[in-house]
Design an enzyme around this catalytic site. Structure first.
Site, PDB file in Angstrom:
ATOM      1  N   ILE A  33      57.672 109.738  37.541  1.00  0.00           N
ATOM      2  CA  ILE A  33      58.940 109.070  37.654  1.00  0.00           C
ATOM      3  C   ILE A  33      59.790 109.246  36.133  1.00  0.00           C
ATOM      4  O   ILE A  33      59.268 108.949  35.335  1.00  0.00           O
ATOM      5  CB  ILE A  33      58.850 107.575  37.983  1.00  0.00           C
ATOM      6  N   GLU A  83      53.296 105.745  35.369  1.00  0.00           N
ATOM      7  CA  GLU A  83      54.312 106.053  36.286  1.00  0.00           C
ATOM      8  C   GLU A  83      53.859 107.748  36.687  1.00  0.00           C
ATOM      9  O   GLU A  83      54.687 108.343  37.644  1.00  0.00           O
ATOM     10  CB  GLU A  83      55.774 106.366  35.758  1.00  0.00           C
TER      11      GLU A  83
END
Length: 329
Positions: free
Chosen positions: A198, A240
């Site tokens: 991300i 992430e």
């Protein structure tokens, strides 16, 4: 219960070998003694004709659970809605190839009438009139079976949790590589890896807080799952960063999957508590046609190569401006 069958045999033998001039009262006492013992057991004891299935004896425990048995077949009394011999009947196992008693057969069974579990000890013996009969002693083991089932479920839960990311409920890094090693055994099949991370996730945590960051990770996981097949493997590898293993998938197909996921992130922001959080991700792809694997270490090396190549491609996507898909060089 291990001593019950020898005890019964001994008592029957004692009766059979009593002197012929013994008083009738002595025989009666023996019979009453045996009956008292069998009716005192916290277990089912019954005798049935090995050929006709007629019930010849049912102790008090059996009567209290299954009812009176006079003039009935064993399967009519002991099982539910049974109008012929049970398919699971153990009678054939109680005789040897010459038709002689073959010893004790022990098995476990869930009764069709009351749903409880029993450990059954079955044996063929010669009855007082010489015919072969089946004697069964069945002990209620329902509580033990429930405990065993609870342990099986607990073990299954523990194994699942060991392979599951707690936040997203996806596979974790451990499961990702374990499953990958299994897939690597499929010689000559195309295999693709997708890694994605991300973009600027720290900014989400810093601006909105870690609770919103967790919600964003869950949002990303759910969006990704909508783009996958049932046999594709999606895992949260840490923080992430996510990984995808796409079995039987060529490079071009993997690119289409990655681009579909990327577009989904870019166009479907997280809506939560009146806030809209726009998440994008950078993707890297690597792929190959699986070679012959001759040793588990080869599968591990292959997976590490795919992983590292996809990771490098993902870093390339970040350097190129993020929110895009890049191939391994």
């Amino acid at each position: 219960m291990l001593l019950v069958l020898p005890l019964i045999a001994r008592l029957r033998t004692m009766t059979k070998i009593a002197p012929q001039h013994a008083e009738t009262g002595s025989d009666t006492n023996h019979s009453q003694a045996i009956d008292t013992i069998l009716n005192s057991l916290d277990a089912l004891v019954y005798v049935s004709d090995l050929d006709t299935y007629d019930l010849l004896y049912l102790n008090d425990y059996g009567v209290s659970v299954w009812g009176e048995a006079k003039g009935k077949k064993c399967y009519q009394v002991l099982q539910s809605a049974q109008h012929s011999p049970c398919q699971f009947c153990t009678n054939p196992k109680l005789l040897d190839e010459k038709g002689n008693p073959a010893g004790v057969h022990v098995w476990e069974f869930q009764n069709t009438q009351n749903g409880r579990w029993y450990q059954c000890r079955d044996q063929a013996i010669h009855w007082t009139d010489g015919r072969l009969v089946r004697i069964e002693i069945a002990t209620d083991i329902t509580e033990r079976k429930q405990m065993e089932q609870a342990l099986i479920e607990a073990k299954s839960t523990a194994e699942r949790l060991a392979d599951t990311d707690e936040l997203t409920q996806l596979y974790n890094r451990r499961a990702f590589f374990n499953l990958g090693r299994q897939i690597a055994q499929q010689t000559a099949q195309p295999l693709a890896f997708i890694m994605f991370d991300i973009d600027h996730f720290k900014r989400i945590n810093d601006r909105w807080g870690h609770a919103m960051g967790d919600a964003a990770l869950i949002h990303i996981a759910r969006l990704t799952q909508t783009k996958l097949r049932t046999n594709d493997i999606l895992a949260r590898l840490g923080g992430e960063e996510f990984g995808l293993i796409l079995p039987n998938t060529h490079h071009e197909q993997a690119w289409q999957v990655a681009e579909s996921i990327r577009h989904g992130f870019d166009t479907q922001p997280l809506q939560l508590n009146g806030h809209s959080i726009h998440c994008t991700a950078s993707f890297g792809i690597s792929s190959l046609v699986l070679p012959q694997i001759n040793h588990p270490d080869e599968a591990q090396t292959l997976l590490e190569t795919l992983f590292n190549n996809a990771d490098q491609a993902m870093m390339q996507a970040k350097r190129a401006g993020r929110n895009q898909v890049c191939d391994a060089v």
